[in-house]
Design an enzyme around this catalytic site. Structure first.
Site, PDB file in Angstrom:
ATOM      1  N   LYS A   9      -4.744 -13.198   9.798  1.00 48.65           N
ATOM      2  CA  LYS A   9      -3.632 -12.934  10.851  1.00 48.65           C
ATOM      3  C   LYS A   9      -2.852 -14.007  11.224  1.00 48.65           C
ATOM      4  O   LYS A   9      -3.327 -14.937  11.511  1.00 48.65           O
ATOM      5  CB  LYS A   9      -4.478 -12.083  12.006  1.00 48.65           C
ATOM      6  CG  LYS A   9      -3.508 -11.513  13.075  1.00 48.65           C
ATOM      7  CD  LYS A   9      -3.943 -10.730  14.043  1.00 48.65           C
ATOM      8  CE  LYS A   9      -4.610 -11.409  15.251  1.00 48.65           C
ATOM      9  NZ  LYS A   9      -5.094 -10.532  16.146  1.00 48.65           N
ATOM     10  N   SER A  25       9.897  -6.761   0.658  1.00 48.68           N
ATOM     11  CA  SER A  25       8.984  -7.695   1.122  1.00 48.68           C
ATOM     12  C   SER A  25       9.006  -8.426   2.219  1.00 48.68           C
ATOM     13  O   SER A  25      10.098  -8.187   3.133  1.00 48.68           O
ATOM     14  CB  SER A  25       9.261  -8.714   0.005  1.00 48.68           C
ATOM     15  OG  SER A  25      10.196  -9.523  -0.178  1.00 48.68           O
ATOM     16  N   TYR A  58       4.599  -6.668   1.044  1.00 51.27           N
ATOM     17  CA  TYR A  58       3.978  -7.478   0.393  1.00 51.27           C
ATOM     18  C   TYR A  58       4.513  -8.898   0.499  1.00 51.27           C
ATOM     19  O   TYR A  58       5.820  -8.842   0.920  1.00 51.27           O
ATOM     20  CB  TYR A  58       3.889  -7.178  -1.254  1.00 51.27           C
ATOM     21  CG  TYR A  58       5.233  -6.977  -1.765  1.00 51.27           C
ATOM     22  CD1 TYR A  58       5.753  -8.201  -2.454  1.00 51.27           C
ATOM     23  CD2 TYR A  58       5.943  -5.822  -2.017  1.00 51.27           C
ATOM     24  CE1 TYR A  58       6.934  -8.301  -3.195  1.00 51.27           C
ATOM     25  CE2 TYR A  58       6.991  -5.875  -2.445  1.00 51.27           C
ATOM     26  CZ  TYR A  58       7.762  -7.201  -3.318  1.00 51.27           C
ATOM     27  OH  TYR A  58       8.951  -7.063  -3.745  1.00 51.27           O
TER      28      TYR A  58
END
Length: 90
Positions: A9, A25, A58
């Site tokens: 994270k 993305s 992504y």
């Protein structure tokens, strides 16, 4: 039984750009991706601290040590330059 656990994270990333013309993305500075053990094209969940939006996308590798945090494609509607994000992978 299969469990899904948080792998990495990054908190309080400031959006430096938004590009509607890209397919989709999240472009992140390569040094950030490496520091937390994420990899290009990995699925990530993005949480916008500033406005509450959440989305999945992504990763694309940005220029190393550039500080790039660019939201691309349709997700660019969910984050504006200067807003803060959390990016998580599971």
């Amino acid at each position: 039984m299969q469990r899904i656990l948080l792998k990495a994270k990054i908190q309080k990333l400031k959006v430096t750009g938004a590009n509607l013309e890209y397919e989709g993305s999240l472009t992140l500075d390569e040094s950030l991706i490496e520091a937390v053990g994420m990899v290009p094209f990995e699925k990530v969940h993005v949480y916008n601290i500033s406005n509450g939006e959440r989305f999945s996308t992504y990763l694309i590798k940005g220029v190393k040590n550039s500080g790039e945090v660019v939201v691309n494609g349709a997700a660019a509607h969910k984050a504006k330059v200067g807003e803060e994000l959390i990016v998580a992978s599971y």
